[in-house]
Design a protein around this motif. Structure first.
Motif, PDB file in Angstrom:
ATOM      1  N   GLY A 184     -41.123 -36.994   7.773  1.00  0.00           N
ATOM      2  CA  GLY A 184     -40.134 -37.567   6.873  1.00  0.00           C
ATOM      3  C   GLY A 184     -38.919 -38.074   7.617  1.00  0.00           C
ATOM      4  O   GLY A 184     -38.616 -37.641   8.721  1.00  0.00           O
ATOM      5  N   GLU A 185     -38.262 -39.008   6.986  1.00  0.00           N
ATOM      6  CA  GLU A 185     -37.059 -39.616   7.554  1.00  0.00           C
ATOM      7  C   GLU A 185     -35.832 -38.761   7.244  1.00  0.00           C
ATOM      8  O   GLU A 185     -35.771 -38.092   6.215  1.00  0.00           O
ATOM      9  N   VAL A 186     -34.860 -38.823   8.135  1.00  0.00           N
ATOM     10  CA  VAL A 186     -33.598 -38.104   7.955  1.00  0.00           C
ATOM     11  C   VAL A 186     -32.686 -38.930   7.053  1.00  0.00           C
ATOM     12  O   VAL A 186     -32.635 -40.160   7.149  1.00  0.00           O
ATOM     13  N   SER A 187     -31.960 -38.260   6.158  1.00  0.00           N
ATOM     14  CA  SER A 187     -30.940 -38.884   5.314  1.00  0.00           C
ATOM     15  C   SER A 187     -29.749 -37.940   5.228  1.00  0.00           C
ATOM     16  O   SER A 187     -29.884 -36.735   5.452  1.00  0.00           O
TER      17      SER A 187
ATOM     18  N   VAL B 225     -27.858 -32.668   5.220  1.00  0.00           N
ATOM     19  CA  VAL B 225     -28.811 -33.475   5.974  1.00  0.00           C
ATOM     20  C   VAL B 225     -30.209 -33.090   5.504  1.00  0.00           C
ATOM     21  O   VAL B 225     -30.544 -31.904   5.427  1.00  0.00           O
ATOM     22  N   LYS B 226     -30.999 -34.100   5.191  1.00  0.00           N
ATOM     23  CA  LYS B 226     -32.362 -33.858   4.715  1.00  0.00           C
ATOM     24  C   LYS B 226     -33.360 -34.620   5.575  1.00  0.00           C
ATOM     25  O   LYS B 226     -33.024 -35.623   6.187  1.00  0.00           O
TER      26      LYS B 226
ATOM     27  N   ARG C  54     -36.336 -32.564   2.266  1.00  0.00           N
ATOM     28  CA  ARG C  54     -36.091 -31.133   2.525  1.00  0.00           C
ATOM     29  C   ARG C  54     -34.767 -30.981   3.248  1.00  0.00           C
ATOM     30  O   ARG C  54     -34.532 -31.659   4.243  1.00  0.00           O
ATOM     31  N   GLU C  55     -33.926 -30.072   2.786  1.00  0.00           N
ATOM     32  CA  GLU C  55     -32.654 -29.851   3.481  1.00  0.00           C
ATOM     33  C   GLU C  55     -32.930 -29.215   4.845  1.00  0.00           C
ATOM     34  O   GLU C  55     -33.672 -28.247   4.959  1.00  0.00           O
ATOM     35  N   ILE C  56     -32.311 -29.797   5.888  1.00  0.00           N
ATOM     36  CA  ILE C  56     -32.503 -29.283   7.246  1.00  0.00           C
ATOM     37  C   ILE C  56     -31.187 -28.900   7.913  1.00  0.00           C
ATOM     38  O   ILE C  56     -31.171 -28.468   9.068  1.00  0.00           O
ATOM     39  N   GLY C  57     -30.087 -29.044   7.190  1.00  0.00           N
ATOM     40  CA  GLY C  57     -28.799 -28.660   7.737  1.00  0.00           C
ATOM     41  C   GLY C  57     -27.667 -29.112   6.843  1.00  0.00           C
ATOM     42  O   GLY C  57     -27.857 -29.896   5.911  1.00  0.00           O
TER      43      GLY C  57
ATOM     44  N   ARG D 240     -25.846 -47.387   5.435  1.00  0.00           N
ATOM     45  CA  ARG D 240     -26.842 -47.137   6.471  1.00  0.00           C
ATOM     46  C   ARG D 240     -26.123 -47.159   7.813  1.00  0.00           C
ATOM     47  O   ARG D 240     -25.163 -47.897   7.987  1.00  0.00           O
ATOM     48  N   ILE D 241     -26.588 -46.355   8.744  1.00  0.00           N
ATOM     49  CA  ILE D 241     -26.004 -46.367  10.076  1.00  0.00           C
ATOM     50  C   ILE D 241     -26.354 -47.707  10.723  1.00  0.00           C
ATOM     51  O   ILE D 241     -27.527 -48.090  10.766  1.00  0.00           O
ATOM     52  N   THR D 242     -25.319 -48.427  11.174  1.00  0.00           N
ATOM     53  CA  THR D 242     -25.535 -49.760  11.747  1.00  0.00           C
ATOM     54  C   THR D 242     -25.241 -49.819  13.248  1.00  0.00           C
ATOM     55  O   THR D 242     -25.529 -50.842  13.875  1.00  0.00           O
ATOM     56  N   GLU D 243     -24.655 -48.748  13.791  1.00  0.00           N
ATOM     57  CA  GLU D 243     -24.317 -48.735  15.216  1.00  0.00           C
ATOM     58  C   GLU D 243     -24.192 -47.288  15.658  1.00  0.00           C
ATOM     59  O   GLU D 243     -23.686 -46.456  14.907  1.00  0.00           O
ATOM     60  N   LYS D 244     -24.646 -47.000  16.877  1.00  0.00           N
ATOM     61  CA  LYS D 244     -24.526 -45.651  17.445  1.00  0.00           C
ATOM     62  C   LYS D 244     -23.996 -45.789  18.871  1.00  0.00           C
ATOM     63  O   LYS D 244     -24.591 -46.498  19.681  1.00  0.00           O
ATOM     64  N   ILE D 245     -22.875 -45.102  19.153  1.00  0.00           N
ATOM     65  CA  ILE D 245     -22.273 -45.123  20.487  1.00  0.00           C
ATOM     66  C   ILE D 245     -21.850 -43.699  20.824  1.00  0.00           C
ATOM     67  O   ILE D 245     -21.090 -43.081  20.078  1.00  0.00           O
ATOM     68  N   VAL D 246     -22.321 -43.174  21.951  1.00  0.00           N
ATOM     69  CA  VAL D 246     -22.000 -41.802  22.337  1.00  0.00           C
ATOM     70  C   VAL D 246     -20.513 -41.642  22.656  1.00  0.00           C
ATOM     71  O   VAL D 246     -19.885 -40.677  22.231  1.00  0.00           O
TER      72      VAL D 246
END
Length: 186
Positions: free
Chosen positions: A45-48, A60-61, A65-68, A87-93
């Motif tokens: 399953g995908e995270v949401s 967080v699911k 299913r809840e995972i956190g 929706r998340i459109t960019e990820k930068i550490v």
């Protein structure tokens, strides 16, 4: 009179018997508030993510299913975080804000804790952009999720972004991708 070495060895034996006996476990200090929990089953399953503004909590699911969950700090009055579906459109550490930061003097002391890049800077002072580690962009106008201070869990505190505990956000960052849905509600 007993020999001094016998007295010394007897004293050492007594000391050892005191220090070598098991002691009662220390009474734990009062526990701090639990800021997050992560119990991912790594199943299918995908995270949401669902951010509840009234509770200042993100759930967080994975595949429903809840995972956190984690406390968050969203936008305070006058800079409220807008509800909606994103929706998340960019990820930068390692991202730094281009809008907010602080001004510090030559000794590293903060002289203005809520500064913007254009604010006047005195002699020996410098503008420092706010760090936003593990940045996950949600809007084109600069709102996202990232590690940050949550001064009072359950209360908004940011300029509009969703701050998360620094220990939690790298885990979430690693489980999300471009396109991960994020729902923000009251």
């Amino acid at each position: 009179m007993k020999h001094p070495l016998l007295l010394l060895s007897g004293g050492l034996l007594a000391l050892c018997s005191i220090s070598c006996t098991p002691l009662e476990p220390p009474v734990p200090a009062k526990a701090d508030r639990v800021m997050y929990q992560w119990y991912d089953d790594y199943g299918q399953g995908e995270v949401s993510i669902h951010i509840k503004l009234s509770e200042q909590i993100a759930e967080v699911k994975r595949g429903g299913r809840e995972i956190g969950w984690t406390y968050v700090a969203t936008g305070k009055e006058g800079r409220a975080t807008r509800p909606g579906s994103y929706r998340i459109t960019e990820k930068i550490v390692d991202k730094h804000s281009n809008r907010y930061g602080w001004i510090e003097n030559e000794y590293g002391e903060v002289v203005n804790g809520d500064a913007s890049p254009g604010d006047p800077v005195g002699p020996g002072e410098r503008y420092m952009p706010a760090p936003m580690p593990y940045w996950m962009r949600l809007t084109d106008y600069g709102i996202g999720m990232h590690a940050g201070i949550i001064p009072n869990p359950g209360e908004p505190a940011s300029h509009g972004c969703i701050r998360m505990p620094k220990e939690f956000v790298p885990v979430l960052f690693g489980k999300t991708k471009i396109g991960t849905p994020v729902k923000i509600t009251y």
